[in-house]
Design a protein around this motif. Structure first.
Motif, PDB file in Angstrom:
ATOM      1  N   PRO A   1      19.136  38.999  -2.292  1.00 16.11           N
ATOM      2  CA  PRO A   1      19.991  40.092  -1.810  1.00 16.11           C
ATOM      3  C   PRO A   1      21.327  39.562  -1.315  1.00 16.11           C
ATOM      4  CG  PRO A   1      18.252  39.627  -0.224  1.00 16.11           C
ATOM      5  CD  PRO A   1      17.961  38.797  -1.427  1.00 16.11           C
ATOM      6  N   GLN A   2      22.391  40.277  -1.645  1.00  9.34           N
ATOM      7  CA  GLN A   2      23.733  39.893  -1.227  1.00  9.34           C
ATOM      8  C   GLN A   2      24.498  41.138  -0.800  1.00  9.34           C
ATOM      9  OE1 GLN A   2      24.754  36.799  -0.955  1.00  9.34           O
ATOM     10  NE2 GLN A   2      23.074  35.784  -2.030  1.00  9.34           N
ATOM     11  N   VAL A   3      25.292  41.014   0.251  1.00  9.42           N
ATOM     12  CA  VAL A   3      26.139  42.114   0.714  1.00  9.42           C
ATOM     13  C   VAL A   3      27.493  42.014   0.028  1.00  9.42           C
ATOM     14  CG1 VAL A   3      27.278  43.173   2.698  1.00  9.42           C
ATOM     15  CG2 VAL A   3      24.963  42.263   2.935  1.00  9.42           C
ATOM     16  N   ARG A   4      27.915  43.096  -0.588  1.00  7.23           N
ATOM     17  CA  ARG A   4      29.225  43.187  -1.210  1.00  7.23           C
ATOM     18  C   ARG A   4      30.040  44.247  -0.484  1.00  7.23           C
ATOM     19  NH1 ARG A   4      28.314  38.863  -2.412  1.00  7.23           N
ATOM     20  NH2 ARG A   4      27.476  38.058  -4.380  1.00  7.23           N
ATOM     21  N   VAL A   5      31.300  43.952  -0.192  1.00  4.59           N
ATOM     22  CA  VAL A   5      32.130  44.830   0.634  1.00  4.59           C
ATOM     23  C   VAL A   5      33.379  45.253  -0.141  1.00  4.59           C
ATOM     24  CG1 VAL A   5      33.325  45.125   2.839  1.00  4.59           C
ATOM     25  CG2 VAL A   5      31.323  43.612   2.689  1.00  4.59           C
ATOM     26  N   ARG A   6      33.672  46.544  -0.106  1.00  6.38           N
ATOM     27  CA  ARG A   6      34.913  47.089  -0.653  1.00  6.38           C
ATOM     28  C   ARG A   6      35.541  47.983   0.402  1.00  6.38           C
ATOM     29  NH1 ARG A   6      31.368  47.892  -5.110  1.00  6.38           N
ATOM     30  NH2 ARG A   6      31.973  46.772  -7.010  1.00  6.38           N
ATOM     31  N   CYS A   7      36.852  48.192   0.310  1.00  4.42           N
ATOM     32  CA  CYS A   7      37.503  49.160   1.187  1.00  4.42           C
ATOM     33  C   CYS A   7      38.605  49.868   0.422  1.00  4.42           C
ATOM     34  CB  CYS A   7      38.040  48.514   2.461  1.00  4.42           C
ATOM     35  SG  CYS A   7      39.470  47.447   2.224  1.00  4.42           S
ATOM     36  N   ALA A   8      38.931  51.069   0.849  1.00  7.61           N
ATOM     37  CA  ALA A   8      39.972  51.862   0.199  1.00  7.61           C
ATOM     38  C   ALA A   8      40.532  52.849   1.209  1.00  7.61           C
ATOM     39  CB  ALA A   8      39.419  52.604  -1.018  1.00  7.61           C
ATOM     40  N   GLU A   9      41.812  53.194   1.016  1.00  8.03           N
ATOM     41  CA  GLU A   9      42.448  54.159   1.903  1.00  8.03           C
ATOM     42  C   GLU A   9      41.879  55.548   1.658  1.00  8.03           C
ATOM     43  OE1 GLU A   9      46.962  55.719   3.067  1.00  8.03           O
ATOM     44  OE2 GLU A   9      46.683  53.891   1.856  1.00  8.03           O
ATOM     45  N   VAL A  10      41.769  56.325   2.730  1.00  5.45           N
ATOM     46  CA  VAL A  10      41.192  57.667   2.671  1.00  5.45           C
ATOM     47  C   VAL A  10      42.304  58.700   2.838  1.00  5.45           C
ATOM     48  CG1 VAL A  10      39.595  59.283   3.786  1.00  5.45           C
ATOM     49  CG2 VAL A  10      39.001  56.850   3.596  1.00  5.45           C
ATOM     50  N   PRO A  11      42.390  59.677   1.926  1.00  4.60           N
ATOM     51  CA  PRO A  11      43.371  60.753   2.123  1.00  4.60           C
ATOM     52  C   PRO A  11      42.938  61.654   3.278  1.00  4.60           C
ATOM     53  CG  PRO A  11      41.958  61.258   0.265  1.00  4.60           C
ATOM     54  CD  PRO A  11      41.600  59.861   0.700  1.00  4.60           C
ATOM     55  N   ARG A  12      43.881  62.364   3.866  1.00  6.86           N
ATOM     56  CA  ARG A  12      43.533  63.244   4.986  1.00  6.86           C
ATOM     57  C   ARG A  12      42.898  64.549   4.518  1.00  6.86           C
ATOM     58  NH1 ARG A  12      47.490  62.511  10.169  1.00  6.86           N
ATOM     59  NH2 ARG A  12      47.785  60.258   9.995  1.00  6.86           N
ATOM     60  N   SER A  13      43.005  64.822   3.235  1.00  7.08           N
ATOM     61  CA  SER A  13      42.353  66.004   2.668  1.00  7.08           C
ATOM     62  C   SER A  13      42.185  65.775   1.177  1.00  7.08           C
ATOM     63  CB  SER A  13      43.186  67.270   2.920  1.00  7.08           C
ATOM     64  OG  SER A  13      44.455  67.156   2.296  1.00  7.08           O
ATOM     65  N   GLY A  14      41.358  66.597   0.532  1.00 11.61           N
ATOM     66  CA  GLY A  14      41.169  66.493  -0.910  1.00 11.61           C
ATOM     67  C   GLY A  14      40.130  65.460  -1.291  1.00 11.61           C
ATOM     68  N   GLU A  15      40.327  64.837  -2.449  1.00  9.10           N
ATOM     69  CA  GLU A  15      39.346  63.924  -3.018  1.00  9.10           C
ATOM     70  C   GLU A  15      39.802  62.475  -2.912  1.00  9.10           C
ATOM     71  OE1 GLU A  15      38.143  63.489  -7.487  1.00  9.10           O
ATOM     72  OE2 GLU A  15      36.884  65.084  -6.635  1.00  9.10           O
ATOM     73  N   GLY A  16      38.845  61.598  -2.652  1.00  9.17           N
ATOM     74  CA  GLY A  16      39.112  60.172  -2.626  1.00  9.17           C
ATOM     75  C   GLY A  16      38.068  59.430  -3.432  1.00  9.17           C
ATOM     76  N   SER A  17      38.270  58.120  -3.599  1.00 13.02           N
ATOM     77  CA  SER A  17      37.308  57.326  -4.358  1.00 13.02           C
ATOM     78  C   SER A  17      37.249  55.911  -3.800  1.00 13.02           C
ATOM     79  CB  SER A  17      37.680  57.289  -5.841  1.00 13.02           C
ATOM     80  OG  SER A  17      38.884  56.582  -6.041  1.00 13.02           O
ATOM     81  N   ILE A  18      36.112  55.259  -4.029  1.00 13.50           N
ATOM     82  CA  ILE A  18      35.923  53.862  -3.644  1.00 13.50           C
ATOM     83  C   ILE A  18      34.891  53.260  -4.582  1.00 13.50           C
ATOM     84  CG2 ILE A  18      34.159  54.463  -1.899  1.00 13.50           C
ATOM     85  CD1 ILE A  18      35.195  52.051  -0.260  1.00 13.50           C
ATOM     86  N   GLY A  19      35.214  52.109  -5.164  1.00 12.44           N
ATOM     87  CA  GLY A  19      34.293  51.454  -6.079  1.00 12.44           C
ATOM     88  C   GLY A  19      33.870  52.327  -7.243  1.00 12.44           C
ATOM     89  N   GLY A  20      34.755  53.233  -7.690  1.00 12.70           N
ATOM     90  CA  GLY A  20      34.421  54.117  -8.795  1.00 12.70           C
ATOM     91  C   GLY A  20      33.613  55.337  -8.398  1.00 12.70           C
ATOM     92  N   LEU A  21      33.297  55.483  -7.122  1.00 12.32           N
ATOM     93  CA  LEU A  21      32.543  56.631  -6.622  1.00 12.32           C
ATOM     94  C   LEU A  21      33.496  57.589  -5.908  1.00 12.32           C
ATOM     95  CD1 LEU A  21      29.545  54.633  -5.119  1.00 12.32           C
ATOM     96  CD2 LEU A  21      29.675  55.680  -7.392  1.00 12.32           C
ATOM     97  N   THR A  22      33.302  58.872  -6.107  1.00 12.49           N
ATOM     98  CA  THR A  22      34.208  59.866  -5.529  1.00 12.49           C
ATOM     99  C   THR A  22      33.554  60.611  -4.371  1.00 12.49           C
ATOM    100  OG1 THR A  22      33.515  61.563  -7.122  1.00 12.49           O
ATOM    101  CG2 THR A  22      35.409  60.180  -7.720  1.00 12.49           C
ATOM    102  N   TYR A  23      34.388  61.125  -3.488  1.00 14.34           N
ATOM    103  CA  TYR A  23      33.943  61.914  -2.345  1.00 14.34           C
ATOM    104  C   TYR A  23      35.031  62.928  -2.011  1.00 14.34           C
ATOM    105  CZ  TYR A  23      37.104  58.733   0.077  1.00 14.34           C
ATOM    106  OH  TYR A  23      38.214  58.026   0.450  1.00 14.34           O
ATOM    107  N   ARG A  24      34.699  63.852  -1.151  1.00 13.06           N
ATOM    108  CA  ARG A  24      35.683  64.822  -0.684  1.00 13.06           C
ATOM    109  C   ARG A  24      35.876  64.692   0.820  1.00 13.06           C
ATOM    110  NH1 ARG A  24      37.920  68.176  -3.853  1.00 13.06           N
ATOM    111  NH2 ARG A  24      38.660  69.433  -2.100  1.00 13.06           N
ATOM    112  N   VAL A  25      37.104  64.900   1.264  1.00 16.43           N
ATOM    113  CA  VAL A  25      37.427  64.909   2.687  1.00 16.43           C
ATOM    114  C   VAL A  25      37.404  66.360   3.144  1.00 16.43           C
ATOM    115  CG1 VAL A  25      39.137  64.308   4.437  1.00 16.43           C
ATOM    116  CG2 VAL A  25      38.877  62.874   2.390  1.00 16.43           C
ATOM    117  N   VAL A  26      36.521  66.669   4.095  1.00 21.64           N
ATOM    118  CA  VAL A  26      36.384  68.041   4.587  1.00 21.64           C
ATOM    119  C   VAL A  26      36.427  68.027   6.107  1.00 21.64           C
ATOM    120  CG1 VAL A  26      34.985  68.689   2.576  1.00 21.64           C
ATOM    121  CG2 VAL A  26      33.852  67.915   4.673  1.00 21.64           C
ATOM    122  N   HIS A  27      36.334  69.198   6.687  1.00 23.21           N
ATOM    123  CA  HIS A  27      36.347  69.320   8.139  1.00 23.21           C
ATOM    124  C   HIS A  27      35.133  70.118   8.592  1.00 23.21           C
ATOM    125  CE1 HIS A  27      40.409  67.634   8.506  1.00 23.21           C
ATOM    126  NE2 HIS A  27      40.635  68.256   7.359  1.00 23.21           N
TER     127      HIS A  27
END
Length: 240
Positions: A152-178
């Protein structure tokens, strides 16, 4: 003994010196004493071994620690101790631990945990966008419990997050909501048990102090009494 220079490098090389009848005597130091390896010492060494490996993993992404490696080690001392053998594939294993330090700084920290928002897996926080400073950014850290070479190995990535809308990290997408007044990130990636997360506030050289949240439990099999015993035996066993 005129002209003799004795310093730390000589001591480190296994040389000792002393005075006898007004004369300085220098000789090679010999010791037949085996290295002490009590249970407490062994646990401390294994903890430091794994802490150093986690720091190397974190260096794959941007680091934000006011006091660098020393600060990371101090925070990581509160993590569970895990035990790996001296040789073999598992000797270099790194485990994703809940509460792993990801950043340390002077910006206000936020609480965060994994849950759901409107029925969707989410990383929930108590951060209100109205509380953020001018020019402040959010950075999402993704910690993956991967496998490499049978370990087992830990792999770390980071990416800037928008304040609204859609973002992505490592090819995976998410949404910023409230959720009410508080920020949340939603998406199926937050249901993955092999991933850990930390959202960090950054403004110039300043950042918030954050730790990883995760459902990953692979580390638990490396934290048992059996794992400690097997690891200690690979190092020659424990001493009293």
């Amino acid at each position: 003994m005129a002209g003799l220079l004795v310093n730390g490098s000589v001591r480190a090389a296994g040389v000792t010196f002393y005075t006898r009848k007004g004369h300085t005597v220098v000789r090679v130091a010999h010791s037949n004493q085996p290295r002490s390896n009590s249970r407490g010492q062994f646990v401390a060494r294994q903890r430091m071994k794994h802490t150093t490996a986690l720091w190397r993993a974190l260096k794959q992404a941007e680091q934000h620690f006011d006091s660098g490696y020393g600060g990371f080690c101090k925070l990581a001392s509160a993590l569970p101790a895990v035990f790996t053998p001296r040789t073999g594939a598992l000797a270099t294993a790194t485990l994703l631990l809940p509460g792993m330090p990801v950043s340390s700084g002077t910006l206000p920290s936020m609480r965060q945990h994994l849950g759901e928002a409107d029925g969707t897996p989410a990383l929930l926080t108590n951060l209100k966008v109205t509380e953020m400073e001018r020019h402040e950014e959010l950075r999402l850290y993704m910690l993956q419990q991967a496998s490499e070479g049978g370990a087992p190995q830990v792999r770390v990535r980071c990416a800037e997050v928008p304040r609204s809308g859609e973002g992505s990290i490592g090819g995976l997408t998410y949404r910023v909501v409230h959720q009410g007044d508080c920020l949340a990130l939603t998406g199926s990636l937050f249901a993955n048990d092999d991933l850990g997360w930390a959202l960090v506030r950054i403004n110039g050289d300043r950042c918030s102090s954050q730790t990883a949240v995760t459902r990953c439990r692979q580390w638990e099999s490396f934290a048992t009494e059996e794992a400690l015993t097997a690891s200690a035996e690979s190092y020659g066993g424990l001493t009293e």
